[in-house]
Write an enzyme that holds these catalytic residues in place. Structure first.
Site, PDB file in Angstrom:
ATOM      1  N   LYS A  29      44.596  37.519  30.943  1.00  0.00           N
ATOM      2  CA  LYS A  29      45.358  38.426  31.808  1.00  0.00           C
ATOM      3  C   LYS A  29      46.346  39.288  31.038  1.00  0.00           C
ATOM      4  O   LYS A  29      46.805  40.303  31.547  1.00  0.00           O
ATOM      5  CB  LYS A  29      46.086  37.633  32.903  1.00  0.00           C
ATOM      6  CG  LYS A  29      45.118  37.083  33.944  1.00  0.00           C
ATOM      7  CD  LYS A  29      45.807  36.712  35.238  1.00  0.00           C
ATOM      8  CE  LYS A  29      44.783  36.427  36.314  1.00  0.00           C
ATOM      9  NZ  LYS A  29      45.345  36.025  37.580  1.00  0.00           N
TER      10      LYS A  29
ATOM     11  N   LYS B 262      34.187  36.008  36.016  1.00  0.00           N
ATOM     12  CA  LYS B 262      34.388  35.220  37.237  1.00  0.00           C
ATOM     13  C   LYS B 262      34.649  36.143  38.431  1.00  0.00           C
ATOM     14  O   LYS B 262      35.334  37.159  38.278  1.00  0.00           O
ATOM     15  CB  LYS B 262      35.608  34.307  37.012  1.00  0.00           C
ATOM     16  CG  LYS B 262      35.873  33.317  38.105  1.00  0.00           C
ATOM     17  CD  LYS B 262      37.161  32.556  37.845  1.00  0.00           C
ATOM     18  CE  LYS B 262      38.377  33.391  38.163  1.00  0.00           C
ATOM     19  NZ  LYS B 262      39.453  32.701  38.885  1.00  0.00           N
TER      20      LYS B 262
ATOM     21  N   LYS C 141      39.725  37.653  43.139  1.00  0.00           N
ATOM     22  CA  LYS C 141      40.317  38.448  44.225  1.00  0.00           C
ATOM     23  C   LYS C 141      40.816  39.781  43.710  1.00  0.00           C
ATOM     24  O   LYS C 141      40.817  40.753  44.426  1.00  0.00           O
ATOM     25  CB  LYS C 141      41.511  37.692  44.824  1.00  0.00           C
ATOM     26  CG  LYS C 141      41.149  36.417  45.528  1.00  0.00           C
ATOM     27  CD  LYS C 141      42.355  35.838  46.197  1.00  0.00           C
ATOM     28  CE  LYS C 141      43.154  34.814  45.480  1.00  0.00           C
ATOM     29  NZ  LYS C 141      43.097  34.396  44.171  1.00  0.00           N
TER      30      LYS C 141
HETATM   31  N1  AQP Z   1      34.864  32.629  41.133  1.00  0.00           N
HETATM   32  C1  AQP Z   1      35.298  31.392  41.407  1.00  0.00           C
HETATM   33  N2  AQP Z   1      34.404  30.358  41.413  1.00  0.00           N
HETATM   34  C2  AQP Z   1      34.837  29.097  41.691  1.00  0.00           C
HETATM   35  N3  AQP Z   1      36.126  28.777  41.996  1.00  0.00           N
HETATM   36  C3  AQP Z   1      37.033  29.782  42.013  1.00  0.00           C
HETATM   37  N4  AQP Z   1      38.362  29.819  42.278  1.00  0.00           N
HETATM   38  C4  AQP Z   1      38.795  31.097  42.186  1.00  0.00           C
HETATM   39  N5  AQP Z   1      37.773  31.912  41.845  1.00  0.00           N
HETATM   40  C5  AQP Z   1      36.660  31.129  41.727  1.00  0.00           C
HETATM   41  C6  AQP Z   1      39.170  28.649  42.643  1.00  0.00           C
HETATM   42  O1  AQP Z   1      39.887  28.985  43.823  1.00  0.00           O
HETATM   43  C7  AQP Z   1      41.166  28.347  43.814  1.00  0.00           C
HETATM   44  C8  AQP Z   1      42.247  29.337  44.130  1.00  0.00           C
HETATM   45  O2  AQP Z   1      42.358  30.265  43.092  1.00  0.00           O
HETATM   46  P1  AQP Z   1      43.690  31.071  42.832  1.00  0.00           P
HETATM   47  O3  AQP Z   1      43.800  32.166  43.765  1.00  0.00           O
HETATM   48  O4  AQP Z   1      44.867  30.198  42.833  1.00  0.00           O
HETATM   49  O5  AQP Z   1      43.583  31.541  41.349  1.00  0.00           O
HETATM   50  P2  AQP Z   1      42.471  32.174  40.523  1.00  0.00           P
HETATM   51  O6  AQP Z   1      41.580  31.106  39.979  1.00  0.00           O
HETATM   52  O7  AQP Z   1      43.164  33.008  39.482  1.00  0.00           O
HETATM   53  O8  AQP Z   1      41.658  33.078  41.546  1.00  0.00           O
HETATM   54  P3  AQP Z   1      41.277  34.591  41.394  1.00  0.00           P
HETATM   55  O9  AQP Z   1      40.521  34.978  42.589  1.00  0.00           O
HETATM   56  O10 AQP Z   1      40.626  34.823  40.057  1.00  0.00           O
HETATM   57  O11 AQP Z   1      42.683  35.289  41.459  1.00  0.00           O
HETATM   58  P4  AQP Z   1      43.229  36.473  40.590  1.00  0.00           P
HETATM   59  O12 AQP Z   1      42.267  37.605  40.770  1.00  0.00           O
HETATM   60  O13 AQP Z   1      44.564  36.779  41.127  1.00  0.00           O
HETATM   61  O14 AQP Z   1      43.294  35.986  39.170  1.00  0.00           O
HETATM   62  C9  AQP Z   1      41.332  27.710  42.446  1.00  0.00           C
HETATM   63  O15 AQP Z   1      41.091  26.324  42.552  1.00  0.00           O
HETATM   64  C10 AQP Z   1      40.281  28.376  41.614  1.00  0.00           C
HETATM   65  O16 AQP Z   1      39.824  27.530  40.585  1.00  0.00           O
END
Ligand code: AQP
Length: 325
Positions: free
Chosen positions: A111, A192, A195
């Site tokens: 990031k 991955k 969001k």
């Molecule tokens: N693509 C994914 N596949 C499987 N698990 C996922 N998780 C997120 N994306 C995937 C799991 O969802 C939970 C919540 O995630 P989070 O919002 O706390 O953080 P993150 O992993 O950083 O999710 P994002 O969507 O990738 O957010 P941004 O875009 O803000 O960085 C976690 O348990 C995560 O493992």
């Protein structure tokens, strides 16, 4: 009763990646565990946010958690920013962690890469996440595979604290889904599904209508071959579709591959399965939007319950370190 906790950042609309990797399993913990689920709005501040958009998304994510089946009478649902002990314990943990430990986190490296301004909060994020978990003395933390490294650090910090200052925290286990631990972006299947990714066609949101789901999956990037095979390294796009279909139908992606000889049929079956899987979530979300008072009431009760346990743990940790609370 074993205790579990997990959270989600309001950095965008919840999508099928987080749902299959993590949230889908959350309602199943409500009866046999003491369950805590929170919207990690403070974590979202590690990257720049528009205040009005963030506040709206925070409520929207809370509504989505209720829509996926979390019942506020059987689980505690709250906003992280409404429980002050999270940031207070994070400070104590930051003072027990090293800068090197934080810099080694792959999420920090990803990031911060190529950014002109990287917030200090992005570096210290794992200490706040450790506080989120340790405050509730959780036995287990159900997360997607991308959070494995942060959970390891949480365990290290808990063990270190207990050794230095006396038994204070339960050392939690990560609970990572054996299927769909990492769903990939539909437009760039080497990344991955997130969001906050730029391309709206890369992710299927939990509230997407069936025709939107069909359009996104029909345009998902595959490859120039024609063979349907489950091989994430060589065929990431096709393997991701198989992973989605397998997770939605409770089957095995390699076995499913043998049932298809055309990408088109694989895509239409995947779209249909995902659309059906999300139908109840879409419907409940629609009902909740008509009755926002339900969301406010759930969050108010949840914050009250969360504060009781979190403040107690914080006081124990602060006293153990020799500071007044
Ligand atoms: N693509 C994914 N596949 C499987 N698990 C996922 N998780 C997120 N994306 C995937 C799991 O969802 C939970 C919540 O995630 P989070 O919002 O706390 O953080 P993150 O992993 O950083 O999710 P994002 O969507 O990738 O957010 P941004 O875009 O803000 O960085 C976690 O348990 C995560 O493992």
């Amino acid at each position: 009763m074993a205790r579990i906790i997990s959270g989600v950042q309001p950095t965008g609309t919840l999508n099928i990646g987080g749902y299959l990797g993590a949230f889908r399993h959350w309602p199943t913990y409500q009866d046999e565990h003491e369950a805590y689920f929170f919207v990690a709005d403070l974590h979202a501040l590690t990257v720049r946010q528009d205040p009005v958009v963030l506040a709206g998304r925070t409520r929207d994510v809370a509504a989505s958690l209720l829509a996926i089946g979390i019942d506020p009478t059987r689980a505690t649902v709250f906003l992280q920013s409404e429980v002050a002990a999270h940031t207070r314990l994070a400070w104590l943990l930051q003072c027990s962690a090293s800068i090197g430990e934080m810099q080694r986190m792959t999420q920090f490296k990803d990031k911060s890469a190529g950014k002109d301004m990287v917030s200090l909060g992005l570096l210290t994020y794992p200490a706040l996440m450790a506080a989120d978990v340790l405050l509730y003395q959780a036995d287990a933390v159900p997360v997607g595979d991308d959070q494995r490294q942060h959970l390891e650090l949480t365990r290290d910090l808990a063990i270190r604290f207990n050794n230095r200052y006396g038994e204070t925290f339960v050392v939690p286990e990560a609970q990572i889904s054996p299927v769909a631990g990492r769903i990939m972006d539909l437009q760039d299947p080497t990344k991955k599904m997130s969001k906050s990714n730029d391309s709206p066609m890369g992710a299927i949101d939990l509230t997407d209508e069936p025709e939107v789901i069909r359009r996104k999956i029909s345009r998902a990037v595959t490859d120039s071959e024609a063979e349907v095979a489950y091989d994430p390294a060589r065929k990431p796009g096709v393997s991701n579709l198989l992973e989605l279909l397998a997770a939605a139908t409770g089957q095995n992606p390699s076995q499913l591959a043998g049932q298809y000889d055309r990408y088109g049929t694989l895509k239409s079956d995947t779209a249909e399965a995902i659309s059906e899987l999300l139908r109840p979530v879409r419907e409940r979300y629609g009902e909740l939007c008509k009755d926002p008072g339900q969301i406010d009431a759930a969050l108010a009760t949840g914050a009250q319950r969360a504060r009781e346990i979190a403040e107690d743990t914080y006081r124990r940790a602060a006293r153990a370190m020799g500071v007044s609370c």
